[in-house]
Design an enzyme around this catalytic site. Sequence first.
Site, short mmCIF file in Angstrom:
data_model
loop_
_atom_site.label_atom_id
_atom_site.label_comp_id
_atom_site.label_asym_id
_atom_site.label_seq_id
_atom_site.Cartn_x
_atom_site.Cartn_y
_atom_site.Cartn_z
N GLY A 156 0.78 -1.23 0.00
CA GLY A 156 0.00 0.00 0.00
C GLY A 156 0.81 1.28 0.00
N GLU B 175 6.35 -12.06 -1.94
CA GLU B 175 6.04 -11.77 -3.33
C GLU B 175 4.55 -11.92 -3.55
OE1 GLU B 175 9.34 -13.05 -6.42
OE2 GLU B 175 8.92 -14.70 -5.03
N SER B 176 4.04 -11.25 -4.55
CA SER B 176 2.69 -11.51 -5.04
C SER B 176 2.76 -11.67 -6.55
CB SER B 176 1.73 -10.37 -4.67
OG SER B 176 2.10 -9.18 -5.34
N GLY C 215 -16.11 1.91 -5.54
CA GLY C 215 -16.00 1.27 -6.85
C GLY C 215 -16.83 1.98 -7.90
N VAL D 33 -5.56 -3.67 -10.16
CA VAL D 33 -4.48 -3.54 -9.19
C VAL D 33 -4.14 -2.07 -8.97
CG1 VAL D 33 -2.06 -4.07 -8.72
CG2 VAL D 33 -3.52 -5.79 -9.78
N ASP E 295 -4.81 2.50 -4.05
CA ASP E 295 -3.55 3.16 -3.71
C ASP E 295 -3.37 4.43 -4.55
OD1 ASP E 295 -2.96 1.11 -1.91
OD2 ASP E 295 -1.92 -0.06 -3.43
N GLY F 51 -1.28 -4.95 -15.59
CA GLY F 51 -0.47 -5.59 -14.57
C GLY F 51 -0.49 -4.84 -13.25
#
Length: 316
Positions: free
Chosen positions: A41, A92-93, A227, A253, A257, A292
């Site tokens: 974040g 990691e993600s 949203g 993604v 943030d 991505g």
Amino acid sequence: MTGGIVTLTMNPAVDVSAVTDMVVPTDKLRCRDPHRDPGGGGINVARVIRRFGGTCRAIYPAGGITGRLLQDLLQRQGIENTAIDIAAGTRESFSVTEARSGAQYRFVLAGEALGPAEWQACIDAVAAHASPHHYVVASGSLPPGVPDDFHARLGKALADREVRLVVDSSGPALDGALRHGVYLAKPNLQELRGLTGAPLERRSDWEDAAGELVLAGRAEIIVLTLGEEGAFLVTRDLRIRADAVPVKAVSAVGAGDSFLAVMVWRLASGDGLEAAFRHAVAAGSAALLTPGTDLCHRADTERLAEQVRTERIAFN
């Protein structure tokens, strides 16, 4: 700028993204176009602020080979950063986009546990870098070992520094922050329902619940992100609704943030709340346009900001 910005990311990650033709079980899924970004974040907030021409220091715990990669990625992007050395490795993600459908699949690993000396060192580092009138953005989840009242402890450590503490978290971590009191919190609707224990089925219920948090002294500003329904901002003196900007989403993604980064950046640059809020809504929509683990871009944000419609709401 009227105030500097420090971000804190307690559960950072190296975010890996790639594309595959089709997601099916059992078969090896050959991926292409791999990309790695520093993630989590507060780190994402710092990346957006730097991209928009602002200055920001990112503070985060890091360990192992992945932790060193995280530091290297931040340095390559020109982000001032302070890594707190920890014994465990940084997580990691992984996200993969299915080319055939455009669907995105996101896999997020849990962070390793931090010891008391490690998470306390993160608080100490923020206190060392936060000067009066700074914004401190604590964003993201808390890893195992970090107490639920971590943000309250952070707030107490900053209490005599006249900083504005901004928190974007969830569950007990968010509840603990609001029990102490913060400058700004950015829950989504699910998180607000968790805070209140109420279903909040109507728009008026959402808005009243957010307003009650402000009236109870738990935050000076609540920004509720919704949203496709847009967003809602409330203070003791102001209520503003904003409609979402309809865009064709490429990736979800980093939308939250991006929203928070631009909100704080505009406030730190001297904007009023309504202007900062409008650009934040645009940034959240702009992030949907990027693939991505990329985040919003300034040109997209400024273009979409002209389409954001805000409405001031009278108090009941």
